[in-house]
Write an enzyme that holds these catalytic residues in place. Structure first.
Site, PDB file in Angstrom:
ATOM      1  N   ARG A  46      44.556  36.424  39.550  1.00 18.80           N
ATOM      2  CA  ARG A  46      43.237  36.869  40.012  1.00 18.80           C
ATOM      3  C   ARG A  46      43.286  38.321  40.481  1.00 18.80           C
ATOM      4  O   ARG A  46      42.829  39.224  39.793  1.00 18.80           O
ATOM      5  CB  ARG A  46      42.740  35.946  41.149  1.00 18.80           C
ATOM      6  CG  ARG A  46      41.256  36.015  41.427  1.00 18.80           C
ATOM      7  CD  ARG A  46      40.723  37.287  42.070  1.00 18.80           C
ATOM      8  NE  ARG A  46      41.287  37.562  43.389  1.00 18.80           N
ATOM      9  CZ  ARG A  46      41.051  38.679  44.068  1.00 18.80           C
ATOM     10  NH1 ARG A  46      40.266  39.622  43.561  1.00 18.80           N
ATOM     11  NH2 ARG A  46      41.624  38.882  45.243  1.00 18.80           N
TER      12      ARG A  46
ATOM     13  N   CYS B  11      46.074  50.312  42.211  1.00 23.45           N
ATOM     14  CA  CYS B  11      45.239  50.651  43.364  1.00 23.45           C
ATOM     15  C   CYS B  11      43.942  51.255  42.848  1.00 23.45           C
ATOM     16  O   CYS B  11      43.965  52.269  42.164  1.00 23.45           O
ATOM     17  CB  CYS B  11      45.953  51.647  44.260  1.00 23.45           C
ATOM     18  SG  CYS B  11      44.931  52.223  45.620  1.00 23.45           S
TER      19      CYS B  11
END
Lengths: 293, 293
Positions: free
Chosen positions: B13, B231
């Site tokens: 996920r 990120c």
């Protein structure tokens, strides 16, 4: 916990020795740029046979042309008496020599047993001292040997006792292939403490190792700007901890390093250009945590 | 210190949500491979609007086709009541919802204030409980907000008090953009403790953060195999800590995770193939420290 840490920047020697060779000009640029970051110690070159380490074949020229910032302690690595003589002639007053805790690693690296290397070092120390220089003994594979596996901390302690008895000025422990972990740091430092620690980040534990070592009162660490220098035993893997990641963590903890982090990140970016590859440094990539969107 | 840590594997996920979309087949393969490593918790999918997160558009199909290992607790992330209904209909009994400690981040992420999101969560909790499921509240940007900078630990503590009072079953702290450092972990955990910590390795401190959190008695951590998931605010930077690096450090410390490290490294190698890029995992690259030359 300590309020200040002394970082020795090792990219020009240990870092570049494990990268594809770069031009003399670029080595000088790297040393000079580092000399403007506030770092107070730089491992500048090694005086080794050019056939063994072609990356350092121009050590004399690099050092002759580099800026010698009077506020910085520059050091050189040497493999033997002949290297020590070259280093002293070039003006170095801080000299390092390596011996491996793992006998197999020592034989592969230096073609002799650990015991034989310790005898060589014992003979070297008075020569270095007579020239007014100091000798640091770096105990490689202190946290594990890539050929033998775990190294008994008592064996490392025995080596430390021997070289200190022989007059060595300082001892460093090298995590040569990134086998140090917080647990191994704890195990070894519970037995014996060096002046300086040289950790790798090969398996992600670099800064966790430093954190553990700080608890034991160690205040001197090697690091390499941009994390320059891979792991010789694992192609593509990271080697040295990146200086800017170390400074970033320490300064955030209120531990002073004297280094200007922004200037250091600038050098890491420059080094990436000189080496032509993406360097393994998160702080270079993402910036410090204080850099907001 | 604790003798066991519970790791929740979040690559399927949280990891994939921050990567280029991959085919449904490959997502199922990833979950199924992870379900054979000994890991006991997997964040499997999120039920979000496909326009918001196209990577999770096939969540129902992924979950219908994945192996449901009865020894593993699988969870799903949801953004709102509609998502919760989908998750419950799909059979999930562990549901997660996110709120950001940073108000600006919450507005950009969820288009409402932190306070408004907390009201939504308060309304959601009874619905989840009525369906026989539990709700974990993940407090994003707990260690710093990429827009606002430092977040006062007292603000995070206030959010925790509120959601616990409203009936939340568990609280997790998310290091959403890798702003956690050992010092920030210490500051926050001195104020308030969550059930679980979700660290990033964006600035190299991932495992150092875990080490610090262990001292505070936290025993549950998120991690992503291969470090999958970058990120979102720093292109090319690392995100989640790599599960194999976490397992490698913990098991070496004598802290049991229940995970077969070799099997996990095998999944990381497979994931690298599925994603078609080198993943930021030192233990994948170099192998565990016990792997000798």
């Amino acid at each position: 916990m300590t309020t200040a840490v002394s970082i020795r920047e090792v990219a020009p020697r240990d870092g570049l020795q494990n990268e594809e060779p770069i031009p003399t000009d670029d080595k000088v640029r790297l040393i000079d740029a580092l000399s403007r970051t506030g770092v107070r110690r730089i491992e500048a070159v090694s005086f080794v046979h050019p056939k063994a380490i072609p990356q350092m074949a121009d050590a004399d020229e690099v050092w002759a042309r580099a800026w010698h910032n009077p506020g910085i302690r520059y050091s050189a690595l040497i493999p033997n008496t002949r290297g020590a003589e070259r280093a002293i002639r070039a003006g170095f007053r801080e000299i390092e020599v390596v011996v491996s805790a793992g006998d197999t690693h020592n034989r592969k690296n230096l073609n002799r047993s650990t015991e034989e290397s310790l005898d060589d070092i014992a003979a070297l120390i008075p020569l270095v001292h007579e020239a007014g220089a100091t000798l640091e003994v770096i105990v490689a594979t202190s946290f594990g040997c890539p050929f033998e596996g775990d190294i008994d901390p008592k064996r490392v302690a025995g080596i430390v006792d021997r070289v200190r008895a022989d007059g060595a000025d300082r001892v460093a422990f090298g995590d040569t292939t990134g086998m140090a972990t917080p647990r191994r740091v704890r195990d070894l430092l519970s037995e014996v403490r060096p002046e300086l620690l040289h950790f790798h980040n090969t398996r992600g534990t670099g800064l966790a190792n430093v954190l553990t070592a700080l608890e034991f009162g160690v205040t001197e660490f090697d690091a390499s700007v941009g994390g320059i220098g891979g792991c010789p035993y694992a192609p593509g893997a990271s080697g040295n901890i990146a200086t800017e990641e170390l400074v970033h963590m320490l300064e955030d903890m209120g531990i002073s390093t004297g280094i200007d982090l922004d200037a250091l990140i600038g050098v890491a970016a420059m080094a990436e250009g000189l080496l032509g590859r993406a360097l393994p440094s998160g702080v270079l990539r993402a910036g410090p945590r204080t850099r907001l969107v």
